[in-house]
Write an enzyme that holds these catalytic residues in place. Structure first.
Site, PDB file in Angstrom:
ATOM      1  N   ARG A  84       0.822  -1.213   0.000  1.00 47.00           N
ATOM      2  CA  ARG A  84       0.000   0.000   0.000  1.00 47.00           C
ATOM      3  C   ARG A  84       0.853   1.260   0.000  1.00 47.00           C
ATOM      4  NH1 ARG A  84      -3.827  -0.478   4.644  1.00 47.00           N
ATOM      5  NH2 ARG A  84      -2.246   0.691   5.720  1.00 47.00           N
ATOM      6  N   GLY A 121       7.133   0.820   5.243  1.00 48.01           N
ATOM      7  CA  GLY A 121       7.972  -0.062   4.432  1.00 48.01           C
ATOM      8  C   GLY A 121       7.848   0.245   2.947  1.00 48.01           C
ATOM      9  N   CYS A 122       6.625   0.528   2.502  1.00 50.26           N
ATOM     10  CA  CYS A 122       6.393   0.804   1.080  1.00 50.26           C
ATOM     11  C   CYS A 122       7.029   2.133   0.667  1.00 50.26           C
ATOM     12  CB  CYS A 122       4.894   0.799   0.787  1.00 50.26           C
ATOM     13  SG  CYS A 122       4.131  -0.811   1.124  1.00 50.26           S
ATOM     14  N   THR A 123       6.993   3.095   1.566  1.00 49.02           N
ATOM     15  CA  THR A 123       7.625   4.385   1.284  1.00 49.02           C
ATOM     16  C   THR A 123       9.140   4.223   1.202  1.00 49.02           C
ATOM     17  OG1 THR A 123       5.808   5.572   2.355  1.00 49.02           O
ATOM     18  CG2 THR A 123       7.897   6.763   2.097  1.00 49.02           C
ATOM     19  N   ALA A 156       9.982   2.475  -2.117  1.00 46.12           N
ATOM     20  CA  ALA A 156       9.820   3.375  -3.263  1.00 46.12           C
ATOM     21  C   ALA A 156      10.931   4.430  -3.290  1.00 46.12           C
ATOM     22  CB  ALA A 156       8.448   4.051  -3.225  1.00 46.12           C
TER      23      ALA A 156
END
Length: 153
Positions: free
Chosen positions: A38, A43-45, A48
């Site tokens: 998401r 973690g996703c930030t 990315a």
């Protein structure tokens, strides 16, 4: 989950900026598909941002980096703007690509089971064949490991 040696299943999905990305149109250079749960979560930030920081190196190696989640295009655009991301983000809102690549899985968090995207990366070579798969990715150092695999193609 998809395996190395298989032909990468083609897809066309909407991306930030109002256009579509079609995998088969990217033949001729490696493609890094990274699946993440998401937008705008810690973690996703980090993932990315790491891929964005190394994007000049991926580009120099001829690779295209594409992030995939079930978030909408408008959420992707806000995520990109907030963190000044340089990677392409595609919206797999229906989850078909996640299903096809085997990243839509049952998760167990604090004893509660639910379905979600397993963080995973798939490296596709210039001919459209899966060269390597990283299931259950740990974010720290991952983008550098993927870059080395791209350079080794």
């Amino acid at each position: 989950m998809i395996e190395a040696g298989q032909t990468a299943p083609d897809f066309t999905l909407p991306r930030d900026g109002g256009t579509d990305v079609t995998l088969s149109s990217l033949k001729g250079g490696p493609v890094v598909l990274y699946f993440y749960p998401r937008d705008d979560t810690p973690g996703c930030t980090t993932e990315a941002n790491d891929f964005t920081a190394m994007l000049p190196d991926f580009t120099a190696a001829g690779a295209t980096v594409i992030g995939v989640s079930k978030d909408t295009v408008s959420k992707h655009e806000k995520f990109i703007a907030k963190h000044d991301l340089g990677v392409i983000l595609v919206s797999d809102a229906e989850g078909d690509l996640c299903e096809t690549y085997g990243t839509w899985v049952e998760k167990n968090m604090y004893g509660k089971k639910s379905m979600g995207i397993q963080r995973a990366t798939v490296l596709i070579d210039a001919e459209g064949v899966v060269a390597r798969v990283w299931p259950k990715v740990k974010v720290a150092g991952h983008s550098a490991e993927v870059l080395e695999a791209v350079k080794a193609l």
